[in-house]
Design an enzyme around this catalytic site. Sequence first.
Site, PDB file in Angstrom:
ATOM      1  N   SER A 191      -2.086   3.836   5.335  1.00 59.43           N
ATOM      2  CA  SER A 191      -0.648   4.149   6.192  1.00 59.43           C
ATOM      3  C   SER A 191       0.122   2.692   6.680  1.00 59.43           C
ATOM      4  O   SER A 191       1.318   2.434   7.220  1.00 59.43           O
ATOM      5  CB  SER A 191      -1.049   4.571   8.067  1.00 59.43           C
ATOM      6  OG  SER A 191      -1.938   3.305   8.793  1.00 59.43           O
ATOM      7  N   LYS A 192      -0.386   1.275   5.860  1.00 62.04           N
ATOM      8  CA  LYS A 192       0.378   0.134   6.210  1.00 62.04           C
ATOM      9  C   LYS A 192       1.189   0.308   5.090  1.00 62.04           C
ATOM     10  O   LYS A 192       1.715   1.431   4.373  1.00 62.04           O
ATOM     11  CB  LYS A 192      -0.849  -0.916   4.964  1.00 62.04           C
ATOM     12  CG  LYS A 192      -2.521  -0.582   5.773  1.00 62.04           C
ATOM     13  CD  LYS A 192      -1.685  -0.744   7.309  1.00 62.04           C
ATOM     14  CE  LYS A 192      -3.684  -0.752   7.600  1.00 62.04           C
ATOM     15  NZ  LYS A 192      -3.525  -1.855   9.545  1.00 62.04           N
ATOM     16  N   ASN A 193       2.226  -1.031   4.882  1.00 66.50           N
ATOM     17  CA  ASN A 193       3.604  -1.373   4.323  1.00 66.50           C
ATOM     18  C   ASN A 193       2.734  -0.464   2.413  1.00 66.50           C
ATOM     19  O   ASN A 193       3.781  -0.210   1.754  1.00 66.50           O
ATOM     20  CB  ASN A 193       3.438  -2.623   4.858  1.00 66.50           C
ATOM     21  CG  ASN A 193       3.885  -2.190   6.002  1.00 66.50           C
ATOM     22  OD1 ASN A 193       4.203  -1.658   7.063  1.00 66.50           O
ATOM     23  ND2 ASN A 193       5.367  -2.367   6.498  1.00 66.50           N
TER      24      ASN A 193
END
Length: 377
Positions: A191-193
């Site tokens: 879910s990180k950038n």
Amino acid sequence: MKKIQMVDLKSQYEKIKTTVDASIQEVLDTNTYINGPLVHQFQKNLEDYLGAKHVIPCANGTDALQIAMMGLDLKPGDEVITADFTFAATVEVIALLQLTPVLVDVDLHNMNIDIDAVKKAITPKTKAIVPVHLFGRAANMDAIMEIAKEHNLYVIEDNAQAIGADYISKSGSKSKVGTIGHVAATSFFPSKNLGCYGDGGAIFTNDDKLAHIIRGIVNHGMYERYHHDVVGVNSRLDSIQAGVLNAKLPLLDEYNKARRLAATKYNAAFAGSKHIITPEFNANENDHVFHQYVLRILDADRNALMQHLLDKGIPCAIYYPIPLHSQKAYLDPRYKEEQFPVTNQLVQEVIALPMHTELDDEQIKFITDSVLEFLNK
């Protein structure tokens, strides 16, 4: 309207499917699963992107923090100052290494570590500061580095939520977040950038000696096979994840721009509400990359708002519902509630709305209309 997701990784994947699939197939065809060419390629690509001298990939962001601290040779009982308002991984690794975590309050306006609180927390046992670039916004690194220099402390940047963000110093110069302290850690959780399709992480440093130590630590303490020169761990980024990250890295600035645009639209929709404090950021700069879009809700029932949104099919979350100083694992008689007025306030006010690269105008309008419908009734 397309179903609203907190993070829409499927739609993102569909746009890079060909590149990602080819990278995964390359690993399968060559059987280079661990420390293969794609890992080394990603390491070099990320070094070039960040302007960092050394990037050392590892298995996850928590390992990255732990290994960074191991590389600095901190000793049991050494004090490490970090923010009370963040995810537990930051303090978890301090405790695992038998260091002494020292939690301090955060700033109400940017939710990052409070500089005055850091100054007050320093003792003769303090050895390091861990600023967290929370939700994608850069912490005040000018002030933190000045404090560290004055007191001969290490600075370990927790960059799990802000990869790609720029730090604009008081002199006007720009650096990528994660390249300013002595060492930094990041996460590539999906879910990180910049996220992979499993677990992954990396450590950054411009210090040649520290980089050499860390490269040994991540691989069982080995620089030569079966020669264990330092105490290490098994923490390596696998080649499949590196292939995914190589596909995404050239798009990271575009991804962060899309997040900032979504945040701009959110802020505009909420501008007239007396019940909402929106995130502050400079629309013309890249100082906030919105890993999360977090509101503060005033004079209204935040929990009831959350349920209202969930009932409408709008995912939302509270980051974070319990301060670290109140968590069972980290209770300590040193801590007094009056030390954490801002953190204790934020846990009652914050709510995170959907934030990702695929949000469209129809979704944003439905989300913002639903929030205002509840608050204005």
